[in-house]
Design an enzyme around this catalytic site. Structure first.
Site, short mmCIF file in Angstrom:
data_model
loop_
_atom_site.label_atom_id
_atom_site.label_comp_id
_atom_site.label_asym_id
_atom_site.label_seq_id
_atom_site.Cartn_x
_atom_site.Cartn_y
_atom_site.Cartn_z
N ALA A 147 0.80 -1.23 0.00
CA ALA A 147 0.00 0.00 0.00
C ALA A 147 0.83 1.28 0.00
CB ALA A 147 -0.93 0.00 1.22
N CYS A 187 25.98 1.95 2.13
CA CYS A 187 27.19 2.26 2.88
C CYS A 187 27.57 1.03 3.69
CB CYS A 187 26.93 3.44 3.80
SG CYS A 187 28.43 4.05 4.53
#
Ligand SMILES: Cc1ncc(COP(=O)(O)O)c(C=O)c1O
Length: 378
Positions: A203, A330
């Site tokens: 959703a 990262c």
């Protein structure tokens, strides 16, 4: 968040006001447990069944083929793992540009189900598949195969040909699972025209709430629950239902279906305008999303040549109140290209930024961001 510009809609979207309103109504007034047989419970149950009807209608399938979950991640885990257990799948075919909830599930399958063969298809520099490769692979495979391929790529916007994949899978008797998270509510999906075994949606990508998702399961391929507990979702997904979330999902999807063309036209214009504005900056940049074949209308993925200013670009955009998304991960303090960028051979020395739009964005915002990029990329 006044004066801020949100260009990160592939990551998640804002709630539609009418969705918030419907959800608040449920949270405040319809708190009965849908499994209870008293009036409170029956009301909650009817809200869920009404939502199911709306989701089924949007995909042109039967209501009995839709199951609500807490996320597309949960749905995708359920489908991949339970297909091995319940449908005797011994071969999974996928691609390296899938979302982490597929890639990491496949990683865990390698250790939990070592007898299952895994094949990752090739992709080109825009993340496009070679459908002949899939066809050949299935022609030469005797194993019971699940083909798990997304419809639209969340990082670079590439659209795979769902109906062609469905045809190829059907021809070879393979099960097709489509992670359609980025496409549900944005593009027409008619599962009578593109029959497949499983499809997932969530959703929060179409202005509904986070933590509310669903999957479609074709009645011919029945799998069993991933987690054990109560008999909710017709014994397919244990745990008390997130009634407000489910109602919010259906409301957001209904609006998305009604406004599909309008949103397509509007947001496509924003994207086209943004992309020409980026090129007009005259910087060393290119688009990772395909431009000669359709890519999703809400995603632009720009690769910039590395420079000290590009290095700081995400940071400076954020300071300027502009939300976009970097295409890097990262790890141990070192920025690396995401698995998708690695898979398409994106040069490691360049930096990618994804800008993703919704119908809440404006042309004025696009112009502001282009102006800001002009200043930042001096
Ligand atoms: C293509 C794709 N699949 C799956 C997911 C996961 O969805 P959820 O947040 O509902 O777990 C996402 C969300 O980023 C996505 O873009």
């Amino acid at each position: 968040m006044d004066n801020k510009i949100y260009f990160d809609n592939a990551s998640t979207t804002s709630l539609l006001p009418e969705v918030t309103q419907k959800m608040m109504e449920v949270l405040q007034h319809h708190y009965g447990n849908p499994s209870s047989i008293h009036a409170y419970g029956r009301k909650s149950r009817s809200l869920i069944e009404d939502a199911r009807k709306k989701v089924a209608k949007s995909l042109n399938v039967s209501i009995g083929e839709i199951f609500f979950t807490s996320s597309a991640t949960e749905a995708n885990n359920t489908i991949l793992k339970r297909s091995i257990i319940d449908l005797n799948v011994t071969h999974i075919v996928s691609s390296p540009t899938e979302h982490h909830c597929i890639i990491h599930t496949i990683d865990s399958i390698k250790t939990e189900f070592p007898h299952v063969k895994i094949t990752m298809l090739d992709v080109d520099r825009h993340g496009r598949l070679n459908y002949d490769q899939l066809d050949n692979l299935l022609t030469h495979s005797e194993a019971k195969t699940l083909v798990s391929l997304m419809y639209g790529n969340n990082e670079i916007g590439t659209i795979h040909d769902m109906s062609l994949i469905a045809q190829i899978c059907q021809r070879h008797g393979a099960l097709y699972h489509c992670d359609a998270v980025q496409m549900v509510g944005k593009y027409t999906i008619d599962l009578q025209k593109s029959p497949l075994a499983f499809l997932t949606g969530t959703a929060h990508k179409f202005h509904g709430p986070k933590g509310s998702a669903f999957f479609y399961m074709n009645g011919d391929n029945i799998i069993h629950p991933f987690i054990y507990g109560g008999a909710q979702e017709r014994n397919m997904r244990a745990g008390t239902e997130n009634v407000a979330g489910i109602v919010g999902l259906a409301e957001a999807l209904t609006t998305a279906m009604e406004k599909m063309q309008e949103r397509y036209d509007y947001v496509s214009k924003l994207k086209t305008h943004f992309e020409s504005g980026i090129y007009a900056l005259g910087k060393d940049c290119f688009l990772n999303n395909p431009t000669d074949t359709p890519s999703m209308y809400h995603i632009t993925s720009v690769s910039f040549a590395d420079s000290p200013t590009v290095d700081m670009l995400m940071f400076n955009l954020d300071i300027a109140g502009i939300a976009a998304s970097s295409g890097s991960a990262c790890s141990a303090g070192i920025e690396e290209d995401s698995h998708v960028l690695l898979a398409i051979g994106h040069p490691a020395e360049r930096k990618t930024i994804r800008f993703s739009f919704s119908s809440y964005n404006t042309l004025e915002e696009v112009n502001i961001v282009i102006d800001k990029l002009r200043t930042l990329l001096h």
